[in-house]
Structure formats: structure tokens, C-alpha cells
Design a protein around this motif. Structure first.
Motif, PDB file in Angstrom:
ATOM      1  N   UNK A  82       0.853  -1.182   0.000  1.00 14.22           N
ATOM      2  CA  UNK A  82       0.000   0.000   0.000  1.00 14.22           C
ATOM      3  C   UNK A  82       0.890   1.233   0.000  1.00 14.22           C
ATOM      4  N   UNK A  83       0.650   2.125  -0.942  1.00 18.47           N
ATOM      5  CA  UNK A  83       1.469   3.326  -1.099  1.00 18.47           C
ATOM      6  C   UNK A  83       0.592   4.543  -0.834  1.00 18.47           C
ATOM      7  N   UNK A  84       1.025   5.347   0.108  1.00 22.78           N
ATOM      8  CA  UNK A  84       0.334   6.584   0.458  1.00 22.78           C
ATOM      9  C   UNK A  84       1.168   7.742  -0.085  1.00 22.78           C
ATOM     10  N   UNK A  85       0.584   8.550  -0.949  1.00 21.03           N
ATOM     11  CA  UNK A  85       1.272   9.695  -1.542  1.00 21.03           C
ATOM     12  C   UNK A  85       0.751  10.961  -0.870  1.00 21.03           C
ATOM     13  N   UNK A  86       1.636  11.657  -0.183  1.00 18.95           N
ATOM     14  CA  UNK A  86       1.261  12.768   0.684  1.00 18.95           C
ATOM     15  C   UNK A  86       1.722  14.092   0.075  1.00 18.95           C
ATOM     16  N   UNK A 111       9.615   9.657  -4.360  1.00 15.83           N
ATOM     17  CA  UNK A 111      10.357   8.397  -4.417  1.00 15.83           C
ATOM     18  C   UNK A 111      10.197   7.649  -3.097  1.00 15.83           C
ATOM     19  N   UNK A 112      10.160   6.325  -3.165  1.00 11.04           N
ATOM     20  CA  UNK A 112      10.138   5.549  -1.927  1.00 11.04           C
ATOM     21  C   UNK A 112      11.386   5.886  -1.112  1.00 11.04           C
ATOM     22  N   UNK A 113      11.254   5.878   0.189  1.00 14.43           N
ATOM     23  CA  UNK A 113      12.284   6.261   1.169  1.00 14.43           C
ATOM     24  C   UNK A 113      12.486   7.768   1.245  1.00 14.43           C
ATOM     25  N   UNK A 114      11.819   8.551   0.381  1.00 11.71           N
ATOM     26  CA  UNK A 114      11.919  10.013   0.395  1.00 11.71           C
ATOM     27  C   UNK A 114      13.367  10.516   0.444  1.00 11.71           C
ATOM     28  N   UNK A 115      14.247  10.009  -0.439  1.00  6.51           N
ATOM     29  CA  UNK A 115      15.641  10.451  -0.394  1.00  6.51           C
ATOM     30  C   UNK A 115      15.785  11.896  -0.885  1.00  6.51           C
ATOM     31  N   UNK A 154       2.532  -4.419   3.417  1.00  6.64           N
ATOM     32  CA  UNK A 154       3.457  -3.359   3.828  1.00  6.64           C
ATOM     33  C   UNK A 154       2.871  -2.041   3.355  1.00  6.64           C
ATOM     34  N   UNK A 155       2.999  -1.015   4.174  1.00  2.00           N
ATOM     35  CA  UNK A 155       2.555   0.312   3.777  1.00  2.00           C
ATOM     36  C   UNK A 155       3.746   1.252   3.809  1.00  2.00           C
ATOM     37  N   UNK A 156       3.867   2.061   2.761  1.00  2.15           N
ATOM     38  CA  UNK A 156       4.897   3.076   2.732  1.00  2.15           C
ATOM     39  C   UNK A 156       4.254   4.420   2.420  1.00  2.15           C
ATOM     40  N   UNK A 157       4.917   5.486   2.860  1.00  2.00           N
ATOM     41  CA  UNK A 157       4.436   6.834   2.617  1.00  2.00           C
ATOM     42  C   UNK A 157       5.489   7.585   1.805  1.00  2.00           C
ATOM     43  N   UNK A 158       5.026   8.272   0.768  1.00  4.14           N
ATOM     44  CA  UNK A 158       5.926   9.023  -0.111  1.00  4.14           C
ATOM     45  C   UNK A 158       5.489  10.472  -0.126  1.00  4.14           C
ATOM     46  N   UNK A 159       6.431  11.385   0.129  1.00  6.06           N
ATOM     47  CA  UNK A 159       6.171  12.814   0.051  1.00  6.06           C
ATOM     48  C   UNK A 159       6.281  13.242  -1.405  1.00  6.06           C
ATOM     49  N   UNK A 160       5.228  13.895  -1.917  1.00  8.77           N
ATOM     50  CA  UNK A 160       5.262  14.411  -3.287  1.00  8.77           C
ATOM     51  C   UNK A 160       5.775  15.849  -3.206  1.00  8.77           C
TER      52      UNK A 160
END
Length: 143
Positions: A26-30, A109-113, A135-141
């Protein structure tokens, strides 16, 4: 009577395969700024194809909405993955860039590098283990 080595190998392989569960990601785009266009999320499993959407393992698209947008990838085998997502504001199916390098639409990007130059797979990579069911990850746009 002894089992043939091939039979033992085969039964071990089958048991191992039964343990390897397919996972949901699950990908959350914030931080989506507005509702124009759509959000495109590419899932990559190899460094050489990273950021090349036509060669992504899978791509999800969702209508843009101010705030947070969620997408999911189903039935993923264990492995190492990375995500690049972008806000396709004009609906042309690609991340627009100024001078061919600098994004003019929001991306994440995943991990918000923190990146300077083209993002690398290793900076965004994460693992899905055989034990992972979801698994859920959050990505900052970033715009």
C-alpha cells in the motif's frame, strides 16, 4: 527404502514455495497540491529499469486529489523494490521536465531520499520479505 535425492530436492522446493507469500504493498502519496490530472506510481524491481515507466514491473494510476492519494500493488513476490511516483497534471503520461532534467510536476520516491541529479534505485529501494503479508509506505510528493 531411501528416497531419491531428486524427490527430496523437489519436496523441499515445494515446501519453500508454499512459505513464500505474495504480499500487498500500500502506497500513500502525501502532499498532492490539487486535483488536476492523475497520480502515476511506478513499481520497479531492477536498477537498470528504474524511472523508465515503460519498463516498470507495474504501474498504478489514480485520480489526483488535494492532500493524500493511495494506491496498492497486489500479489508481489518477495524481493527488492523501488517506487517513483508523479503528479501527471496535464495527463500526457510522463513527468514533465524543464531542460530535460528538472521536474516541473510533483514527484516522489520511496524512502523520500534527498537527491541532486537523477535518483538512484538503491536510494529508494526497500525489501518485501517472504514473511511480509502487507506493507505500507508513505511518499512525500515534492513540487
Amino acid at each position: 527404502m531411501r528416497a531419491h535425492p531428486f524427490v527430496l530436492l523437489l519436496s523441499t522446493s515445494i515446501a519453500g514455495a508454499a512459505l513464500a507469500q505474495d504480499a500487498r504493498l500500500d502506497v500513500q502519496l502525501v502532499g498532492i497540491q490539487h486535483e488536476r490530472g492523475s497520480i502515476r506510481v511506478g513499481l520497479y524491481a531492477e536498477p537498470k529499469t528504474f524511472r523508465k515507466e515503460a519498463q516498470a514491473l507495474a504501474v498504478q494510476q489514480a485520480p489526483a486529489a488535494a492532500g493524500t492519494v493511495r494506491v496498492s500493488f497486489e500479489k508481489l513476490p518477495p524481493g527488492r523494490y523501488a517506487i517513483m511516483a508523479y503528479h501527471d497534471e496535464d495527463g500526457n503520461g510522463e513527468l514533465n521536465r524543464r531542460f530535460g532534467m528538472f521536474p516541473t510536476e510533483g514527484y516522489g520516491l520511496s524512502n523520500n531520499p534527498t537527491v541532486s541529479g537523477p535518483p538512484a534505485f538503491d536510494d529508494s529501494a526497500f525489501e518485501l520479505s517472504a514473511e511480509t503479508k502487507a506493507k505500507e509506505i508513505s511518499i512525500d510528493v515534492r513540487y
